[in-house]
Write a protein that holds these residues in place. Structure first.
Motif, PDB file in Angstrom:
ATOM      1  N   ARG A  80       8.405 -35.431-101.070  1.00  0.00           N
ATOM      2  CA  ARG A  80       7.208 -34.930-100.373  1.00  0.00           C
ATOM      3  C   ARG A  80       5.973 -35.738-100.772  1.00  0.00           C
ATOM      4  O   ARG A  80       5.150 -36.091 -99.925  1.00  0.00           O
ATOM      5  CB  ARG A  80       6.987 -33.448-100.712  1.00  0.00           C
ATOM      6  CG  ARG A  80       7.954 -32.504-100.033  1.00  0.00           C
ATOM      7  CD  ARG A  80       7.475 -31.061-100.129  1.00  0.00           C
ATOM      8  NE  ARG A  80       7.347 -30.622-101.505  1.00  0.00           N
ATOM      9  CZ  ARG A  80       8.326 -30.047-102.200  1.00  0.00           C
ATOM     10  NH1 ARG A  80       9.516 -29.867-101.642  1.00  0.00           N
ATOM     11  NH2 ARG A  80       8.134 -29.659-103.445  1.00  0.00           N
ATOM     12  N   LYS A 121       5.947 -39.124 -99.150  1.00  0.00           N
ATOM     13  CA  LYS A 121       5.575 -39.035 -97.736  1.00  0.00           C
ATOM     14  C   LYS A 121       4.079 -38.793 -97.570  1.00  0.00           C
ATOM     15  O   LYS A 121       3.421 -39.385 -96.702  1.00  0.00           O
ATOM     16  CB  LYS A 121       6.372 -37.904 -97.075  1.00  0.00           C
ATOM     17  CG  LYS A 121       6.141 -37.784 -95.589  1.00  0.00           C
ATOM     18  CD  LYS A 121       7.032 -36.696 -94.990  1.00  0.00           C
ATOM     19  CE  LYS A 121       6.829 -36.587 -93.486  1.00  0.00           C
ATOM     20  NZ  LYS A 121       7.698 -35.532 -92.890  1.00  0.00           N
ATOM     21  N   ASP A 122       3.515 -37.950 -98.444  1.00  0.00           N
ATOM     22  CA  ASP A 122       2.093 -37.592 -98.329  1.00  0.00           C
ATOM     23  C   ASP A 122       1.172 -38.735 -98.729  1.00  0.00           C
ATOM     24  O   ASP A 122       0.069 -38.870 -98.191  1.00  0.00           O
ATOM     25  CB  ASP A 122       1.787 -36.364 -99.192  1.00  0.00           C
ATOM     26  CG  ASP A 122       2.468 -35.102 -98.672  1.00  0.00           C
ATOM     27  OD1 ASP A 122       2.881 -35.100 -97.493  1.00  0.00           O
ATOM     28  OD2 ASP A 122       2.594 -34.148 -99.442  1.00  0.00           O
ATOM     29  N   THR A 123       1.582 -39.549 -99.690  1.00  0.00           N
ATOM     30  CA  THR A 123       0.685 -40.590-100.213  1.00  0.00           C
ATOM     31  C   THR A 123       0.799 -41.897 -99.445  1.00  0.00           C
ATOM     32  O   THR A 123       0.061 -42.849 -99.725  1.00  0.00           O
ATOM     33  CB  THR A 123       0.986 -40.859-101.699  1.00  0.00           C
ATOM     34  OG1 THR A 123       2.376 -41.163-101.864  1.00  0.00           O
ATOM     35  CG2 THR A 123       0.633 -39.641-102.540  1.00  0.00           C
ATOM     36  N   GLY A 124       1.713 -41.964 -98.484  1.00  0.00           N
ATOM     37  CA  GLY A 124       1.760 -43.126 -97.600  1.00  0.00           C
ATOM     38  C   GLY A 124       2.077 -44.427 -98.302  1.00  0.00           C
ATOM     39  O   GLY A 124       3.114 -44.574 -98.932  1.00  0.00           O
ATOM     40  N   SER A 125       1.136 -45.388 -98.230  1.00  0.00           N
ATOM     41  CA  SER A 125       1.409 -46.748 -98.714  1.00  0.00           C
ATOM     42  C   SER A 125       0.524 -47.131 -99.894  1.00  0.00           C
ATOM     43  O   SER A 125       0.052 -48.260 -99.990  1.00  0.00           O
ATOM     44  CB  SER A 125       1.201 -47.754 -97.568  1.00  0.00           C
ATOM     45  OG  SER A 125      -0.096 -47.600 -96.998  1.00  0.00           O
ATOM     46  N   LEU A 126       0.266 -46.197-100.793  1.00  0.00           N
ATOM     47  CA  LEU A 126      -0.535 -46.521-101.972  1.00  0.00           C
ATOM     48  C   LEU A 126       0.154 -47.610-102.790  1.00  0.00           C
ATOM     49  O   LEU A 126       1.361 -47.568-103.018  1.00  0.00           O
ATOM     50  CB  LEU A 126      -0.726 -45.275-102.853  1.00  0.00           C
ATOM     51  CG  LEU A 126      -1.616 -44.151-102.303  1.00  0.00           C
ATOM     52  CD1 LEU A 126      -1.663 -43.003-103.300  1.00  0.00           C
ATOM     53  CD2 LEU A 126      -3.010 -44.671-102.018  1.00  0.00           C
TER      54      LEU A 126
END
Length: 436
Positions: free
Chosen positions: A351, A354-359
Motif C-alpha cells: 500500500r 502504491k501511495d508514494t508513487g515514484s519517490l
C-alpha cells in the motif's frame, strides 16, 4: 388447455408418480424443516400474514423444499404458478412466459414465476426479468444452489429478498421417513441401525431420502435388514460438492480457518471431506503451503519447508499414500505457533509503495558509476555497515520525502520472539546513532 410451462399434473393423469412427488406437502404447514423461513415470525410468515408477498430467491442445497415452498406460496396467495428451469429455457421461451403473464394480469390474475437454477441465466437474461417484476406482471421466486451474491445481478438482488434454506436435520429426515411409512402403510424393512444408516445416506436431502425409501420398500425381504445388509444393497449418496462452486469455497474456508484456529482434528476432518468429494490433492497441497506462509509465517520458518516436503512426497507417492504426507503437514501447521505479522507487513508495504508513487531513494545509497552522478551527490555519505564495529550503520534507507515507516511488527510467539528482540535491538541502535 393448460398454460405454457404450467407443470401441474392433470387430474386424469394416472401415470405412476415417484414417492417424492406423491408425498409433496399440500400446505405450508406440512413442510418439514425450514422453520427459520416459514415460522410465524420468519420473513415468509410475516409477508403472508401481511398479505404482501415480494419477490424471493431461495438459496440452499438440493432436496430441501425450494420448489415445494414456491408452489405452496402460489396457492397461499392465489397466484397462478408457472415453473421454468434456467437450464432448459432460452430467450424465446421467456418472452412467451412474460406474454402469457401479461394476458393473465389483464384478466385480473397474478403470476408467480418459479425459476429453478436461476443462477444459470446470464446477465442479459436476468436483466430481462426486471421490468416485469417492477410493473407487477410477475412475482419472481428463484431457486439456486449457488451463492446469490456471486451469481445474481445486483439489480435483481435489490428487488428480491434472499432466503436461506438449510439441509434437513436428522430429526427432519426421520419425520419424513415416518410420513412415507404412513402413506405406504408399512414400516421400512430395516432394523434401528439400518434405519439410521439410510437417513445418513440421504445427507440432508429430503428428495434423496424418499428415493432411497422407495427403493428399499420395493425389496422382497422376509426379515428386517441390518446396517451391513443395507450398505451391500445401497451405496452412500455422493456428498454435495462442486469443485468450482460454493461448496468448494465453503470447505476450503473451513479447512483454512481450522488450521488458523490451531485445531488439527477439525483440519483433518475438512481435509478428508474434500478428498472424499474428489478434490485434487495438488490443489490442497498448494493451499496448505499458502497457510504456512500466511498464518504461521516467521513464527515457525520451518513450516514452509514441511509443506513443500509433503507436497514433494505426494508427487512421488501419488494417491492414496501421498495424501498422508499432506495430512501430516496439516497437523504440523495446526499445532505450530501462529503469526501473520509478515503477511500484514507485506500488504502494508504494498500500500505504501502504491501511495508514494515514484519517490527516489536517498542519494547516499545510490551507486555513482559516472562523474555526473558523483557530482549530483550519488553515494555521498554512504556508511558501509560492515565497517561499523557492530555491523550496523543505522542509516535511513527510505525516500527522503517519506520518512522512516515500520511495517513489520513481530508477535511474541514462536521464533518471532527472537525476531522481535532483533527488531527492538536495531531500533535502539538506530535511535542512538541518529542522536549521537
Amino acid at each position: 388447455m393448460a398454460d405454457l410451462f404450467d407443470n401441474t399434473p392433470s387430474p386424469a393423469d394416472n401415470t405412476p408418480r415417484p414417492l417424492a412427488d406423491r408425498l409433496r406437502p399440500q400446505t405450508l404447514a406440512e413442510v418439514i424443516g425450514q422453520e427459520q423461513v416459514l415460522g410465524p415470525e420468519s420473513p415468509l410468515g410475516v409477508m403472508l400474514a401481511a398479505g404482501s408477498l415480494g419477490s424471493i430467491v431461495f438459496w440452499g442445497p438440493p432436496g430441501v423444499g425450494k420448489t415445494t415452498i414456491a408452489r405452496l406460496l402460489a396457492d397461499a396467495t392465489d397466484l397462478h404458478f408457472v415453473q421454468i428451469s434456467a437450464i432448459f429455457t432460452g430467450v424465446p421461451e421467456l418472452r412467451k412466459v412474460f406474454e402469457a403473464a401479461k394476458l393473465r394480469r389483464q384478466q385480473g390474475h397474478g403470476t408467480l414465476l418459479f425459476v429453478d437454477e436461476i443462477h444459470r441465466f446470464n446477465k442479459a437474461q436476468q436483466d430481462g426479468f426486471l421490468p416485469h417484476m417492477e410493473d407487477g406482471t410477475i412475482l419472481l421466486v428463484g431457486a439456486t444452489t449457488e451463492n446469490p451474491s456471486f451469481e445474481l445481478n445486483r439489480a435483481l438482488l435489490s428487488r428480491s429478498q434472499v432466503l436461506v434454506l438449510e439441509r434437513l436435520s436428522v430429526d427432519d429426515l426421520e419425520k419424513l421417513a415416518t410420513r412415507a411409512e404412513t402413506m405406504l402403510d408399512r414400516k421400512l424393512p430395516l432394523d434401528e441401525g439400518a434405519r439410521h444408516a439410510l437417513i445418513d445416506m440421504a445427507d440432508g436431502d429430503g428428495r434423496a431420502l424418499l428415493n432411497l425409501i422407495e427403493q428399499v420398500m420395493s425389496w422382497k425381504i422376509a426379515t428386517p435388514l441390518g446396517t451391513d445388509g443395507l450398505k451391500t444393497r445401497l451405496m452412500k449418496r455422493a456428498a454435495q460438492y462442486d469443485k468450482s462452486g460454493d461448496g468448494h469455497y465453503n470447505l476450503i474456508s473451513a479447512l483454512h480457518k481450522s488450521v488458523r484456529g490451531s485445531d488439527p482434528d477439525a483440519a483433518l476432518y475438512w481435509f478428508a471431506r474434500m478428498l472424499d468429494a474428489g478434490e485434487d490433492p495438488r490443489f490442497l497441497a498448494r493451499r496448505i503451503t499458502r497457510m504456512a506462509v500466511e498464518d504461521i509465517g516467521l513464527a515457525d520458518p520451518q513450516a514452509q519447508a514441511v509443506c513443500l516436503d509433503s507436497w514433494n512426497t505426494y508427487e512421488r507417492l501419488g494417491s492414496p499414500e501421498g495424501e498422508l504426507a499432506l495430512a501430516q503437514a496439516l497437523i504440523y501447521l495446526a499445532l505450530a505457533p501462529k503469526s501473520n505479522a509478515a503477511y500484514v507487513a507485506y500488504k502494508a508495504a504494498r500500500r505504501a509503495a502504491k501511495d508514494t508513487g515514484s519517490l527516489m531513494p536517498p542519494k547516499h545509497i545510490l551507486n555513482a558509476p559516472t562523474r555526473l552522478m558523483k557530482d549530483q551527490g550519488y553515494g555521498t555519505g554512504y556508511a558501509y555497515d560492515h565497517d561499523a564495529e557492530d555491523g550496523f550503520s543505522g542509516q535511513d534507507y527510505f525516500p527522503e520525502d517519506m520518512g522512516r515507516t515500520r511495517f513489520y511488527d513481530p508477535v511474541d510467539r514462536g521464533f518471532e520472539r527472537d525476531m522481535r528482540k532483533r527488531v527492538d535491538y536495531f531500533a535502539r541502535l538506530r535511535k542512538q546513532r541518529t542522536t549521537d
